[in-house]
Design a protein around this motif. Structure first.
Motif, PDB file in Angstrom:
ATOM      1  N   ASN A   1      -1.226  -2.458 -20.064  1.00 42.82           N
ATOM      2  CA  ASN A   1      -1.312  -1.543 -21.197  1.00 42.82           C
ATOM      3  C   ASN A   1      -0.630  -0.240 -20.810  1.00 42.82           C
ATOM      4  O   ASN A   1      -1.153   0.541 -20.013  1.00 42.82           O
TER       5      ASN A   1
ATOM      6  N   VAL B   1       1.778  -2.967 -24.942  1.00 45.06           N
ATOM      7  CA  VAL B   1       1.242  -3.824 -23.883  1.00 45.06           C
ATOM      8  C   VAL B   1       2.291  -4.840 -23.478  1.00 45.06           C
ATOM      9  O   VAL B   1       3.202  -5.176 -24.232  1.00 45.06           O
TER      10      VAL B   1
ATOM     11  N   ILE C   1      -7.861  -2.348 -25.239  1.00 42.61           N
ATOM     12  CA  ILE C   1      -6.613  -2.447 -25.994  1.00 42.61           C
ATOM     13  C   ILE C   1      -6.902  -1.966 -27.399  1.00 42.61           C
ATOM     14  O   ILE C   1      -7.853  -2.426 -28.040  1.00 42.61           O
TER      15      ILE C   1
END
Length: 798
Positions: free
Chosen positions: A680, A639, A633
């Motif tokens: 994501n 996300v 991330i």
């Protein structure tokens, strides 16, 4: 001891030279190494004998240099002999272990000779290393004696200058001190009269003429020449300003040095130098040079008459009001050097020396207070003129420190600690001069490095075209070179801060000497005292200050010059920050005498408590490190966590901040991002996908519906051509045809808006073409089982 070492070295050299094979192969290195060891031994013995008597500061510096040189020579000789020892070990390994019986006589003799040579070389190597240890011990002893002398100087107390006893002692010693000074002057006048012998001292006249020529037309011509060259040929405005400042300092320092040097040389060549005045003449040259350095450095920093050439961000009114203080500062520097030389040459009484120190302290205090008052008035006037602009915190902190030094020096002066008071005020003056010079040097280094090593500079183009170096790498190298050189200048400045006072040769030695000023107790093998605590706090403050400066350079200059995205820069910045804090803490603990092994023992003792009480925090911390390292991330990713979806704004070692569509912030512990499912949408590809599902009656024209969808996709600018949109018939159920359509946009964030626009177009086109959209109509039927009575309203009339 020296004769024994000499005989031992001679025996070693003879044994190696007479030995066959190995000794004849390389005689010169072994011979030179043994002679080097003998010389190092002799030098260390001479230093040891000199320390038994009283030594002057100059002699102390020479002895330290001798010990350091002997250490380097001994270690170099030991390294050279270690190479020869390795060769002999290799030959012994080839011969193998000695058998119990049956070995040939020549092999046995060769093994014996090699073993003897090995023993001699091994002893020499160990002796060389031992000499290195002895040299370190002697250097530490010299440093310790210097620290003790400095501590004695600043801790000596005399009668207070405000008491009658002080001035009574000065008046009592005044007649004898006056006669000593008069005798020195009279002796000098007699020597000058005898040296002239009625003839004109041409050498002295030429020296005076050279001094005047250097100070007036020579100095001005050098400055004008530099301006002309810088304007015509220097690359970039920043480099011109920095080079001009450095050149002004060089000219301002070298001109008085050469002028006084020429004058003194002329007097000496004419025979007009009085006997015993060597110290005074040398002090005159040093005073003129140092005063010129002080005046030129502060002048180059302020640039009162040339504000466009000013390097520092100083306002014109500040430079105008502070520049007049430069000349008294330079005069005080010269006065201090000349006064010390006169005291040494005349040998005046201690009372007269104390009176001189009082005068120096008062003059320094007057100068410092005047400058602080001028700065305070400027700040007050600026605050009244622009009340909304906040004052600079750095200038305010420096003013507070300066006022604190003034108060400390004044209190020390009033209670009789003249040496300490003089040290404080001279330290403040030297800090201003040194800080100005280091600031200008740092600016020059940064300007030159960043200007020379950039992709658009001649050097950058050569590196890019000849070696194929990327432009970003050239920019990074320039920024990195600037940072390294500026750090080296900062370290050198810290080492020079206390050097003129005989108080240290660097930061570490200065902190080491602070421990001698306070007593303490030993607890658990650790010496704890007020001085140690203050030293640890000072080391921690310096470490954190250096870390802050490094992070400002890393985030402001180096990382923007790289190809990393925002998330990568954030990861490097966070890791560097935490590593820097850890190093600063370890450095502070080490300055307290707490070694790494004790820190490891403490952590092991706390591991059980950390495991139970701080389990969640530790888990989040480790998860944060994993996120920063693997980067599943990144900052800026879109996300979805559970039912929440948003943009990642910040990743720390404990939690991650996600901005939701309603502009609120969702704080997620890092362990949640590692152990649970996270969607994501921008990790593998930045593209966003649009899905449209609908159904039409089976009687409607499916081809027309397909064409409407395709034309809507083609007309929408946000829809990408690659991957191409697709329209599929998914199924036919209950008399309706179900469509499933896909298209891609540049970002998942644009999918929702584009999908809404497509729906608007599709609905309008279907309505225009008469294509019905909707669900399958629902119909409810009541089924009657035979034999059941009809409802009352449905029964036939009788």
């Amino acid at each position: 001891m020296t004769m024994r070492v000499a005989r031992w070295c001679a025996m070693l050299a003879a044994g190696l030279l007479l030995a066959p094979g190995t000794g004849m192969a390389q005689p010169s290195p072994v011979d030179a190494a043994t002679a080097q060891l003998a010389q190092a031994e002799s030098d260390l013995r001479s230093v040891d004998r000199a320390l038994d008597g009283r030594i002057t500061p100059d002699q102390r510096a020479d002895l330290r240099d001798t010990a350091t040189g002997a250490r380097g020579a001994a270690l170099a000789a030991a390294s050279q002999l270690s190479q020869q020892l390795a060769l002999i070990d290799a030959r012994l390994a080839q011969l193998g272990p000695s058998p119990a019986a049956g070995e040939a006589a020549d092999i046995r003799g060769e093994r014996a000779r090699l073993t003897k040579q090995r023993n001699l070389l091994d002893s020499a190597v160990k002796r060389g290393r031992l000499l290195g240890v002895e040299a370190d011990q002697l250097a530490d002893e010299i440093t310790q004696s210097q620290a003790e002398q400095f501590g004695q100087m600043i801790s000596t107390r005399v009668a207070s200058p405000v008491t009658p006893a002080f001035w009574s002692a000065v008046l009592h010693a005044a007649p004898r001190d006056t006669r000593r000074v008069a005798m020195l002057v009279a002796h000098g006048a007699d020597s000058v009269a005898q040296g002239r012998r009625g003839a004109l001292p041409w050498a002295a006249v030429l020296g005076l003429a050279a001094a005047v020529a250097i100070m007036l037309p020579g100095r001005l011509a050098a400055q004008r020449l530099a301006l002309r060259l810088l304007i015509d040929g220097a690359p970039g405005h920043r480099v011109r300003r920095s080079a001009n400042a450095i050149w002004r300092i060089l000219v301002g320092t070298l001109a008085p040095l050469l002028a006084t040097g020429a004058l003194v040389a002329g007097l000496r060549w004419s025979g007009l130098q009085p006997q015993g005045w060597d110290t005074l003449f040398d002090a005159l040259v040093a005073a003129a040079s140092f005063a010129g350095f002080a005046a030129s450095t502060t002048g180059a920093l302020l640039m009162r008459h040339q504000p466009t050439w000013r390097v520092a961000p100083i306002a014109d009114d500040v430079a105008h009001h502070l520049r007049p203080f430069s000349w008294p500062l330079a005069a005080l520097v010269a006065f201090a050097i000349l006064a010390q030389a006169v005291i040494t040459a005349t040998g005046i009484s201690g009372a007269a020396v104390s009176a001189t120190q009082v005068a120096e302290v008062m003059l320094h205090l007057a100068l410092i207070v005047g400058a602080l008052v001028a700065v305070a008035r400027l700040r007050a006037a600026r605050a009244d003129a622009d009340a909304d602009t906040p004052a600079r915190a750095g200038l305010g902190a420096a003013s507070v420190v300066a006022w604190g030094m003034v108060a400390t020096a004044l209190i020390a002066l009033l209670i009789g600690y003249l040496g300490f008071a003089l040290f404080v005020v001279q330290l403040a003056a030297w800090a201003v001069i040194l800080g100005s010079a280091v600031y200008l040097l740092m600016a020059a280094v940064d300007d030159i490095a960043v200007t020379v090593f950039t992709r658009d500079s001649p050097a950058g183009r050569i590196l890019s075209r000849a070696l194929g170096v990327r432009g970003t790498l050239i920019d990074q190298f320039g920024v990195l070179l600037s940072g390294v050189l500026r750090v080296m200048l900062a370290i050198a400045a810290l080492g020079l801060l206390f050097f003129p006072f005989g108080a240290g040769d660097g930061v570490g030695s200065m902190f080491g000497r602070l421990a001698t000023l306070a007593s303490g107790v030993t607890v658990g093998g650790i010496f704890i005292s007020p001085g140690a605590i203050l030293r640890g706090l000072a080391v921690l403050f310096i470490g954190l200050t250096l870390l802050r400066a490094f992070m400002r350079w890393l985030e402001g200059k180096f990382l923007p010059a790289t190809d990393l995205d925002g998330s990568g820069r954030n990861s490097i910045s966070l890791v560097a920050r935490y590593v820097g804090v850890a190093l600063a803490v370890i450095w502070a603990l080490a300055s307290l005498g707490i070694g790494v092994e004790r820190i490891a023992l403490l952590l092991s003792a706390l591991s059980v408590g950390i495991g139970f009480g701080l389990q969640a925090i530790t888990s989040n911390f480790v998860s944060g490190l994993i996120l920063l390292a693997e980067r599943p991330i990144k900052i800026g990713d879109l996300v979805r966590i559970g039912t929440d979806e948003g943009d990642v704004k910040r990743i720390s070692v404990r939690s991650t901040e996600i901005e939701l569509p309603d502009h609120s912030t969702l704080i997620v512990p890092n362990s949640e991002l590692i152990t649970k499912t996270v969607h994501n949408k921008t990790l593998a590809s930045p593209l966003g996908r649009i899905q449209i599902q609908f159904s039409i009656p089976i009687e409607a024209d499916a081809d027309a519906a397909r064409d409407i969808i395709a034309s809507a996709f083609a007309a929408e600018e946000a829809v990408l051509d690659d991957p191409a949109p697709a329209v599929f018939i998914d199924s036919i159920v209950d008399g309706r045809v179900f469509f499933n359509c896909f298209a891609h946009v540049a970002s998942p964030r644009a999918a929702y808006r584009t999908r809404s626009q497509l729906f608007t177009v599709i609905l309008r086109r279907f309505r225009e073409d008469g294509i019905e959209l909707g669900t399958v109509p629902q119909r409810m039927e009541l089924i009657r089982t035979p034999g059941d009575p009809l409802p009352p309203q449905t029964q036939p009339p009788a």
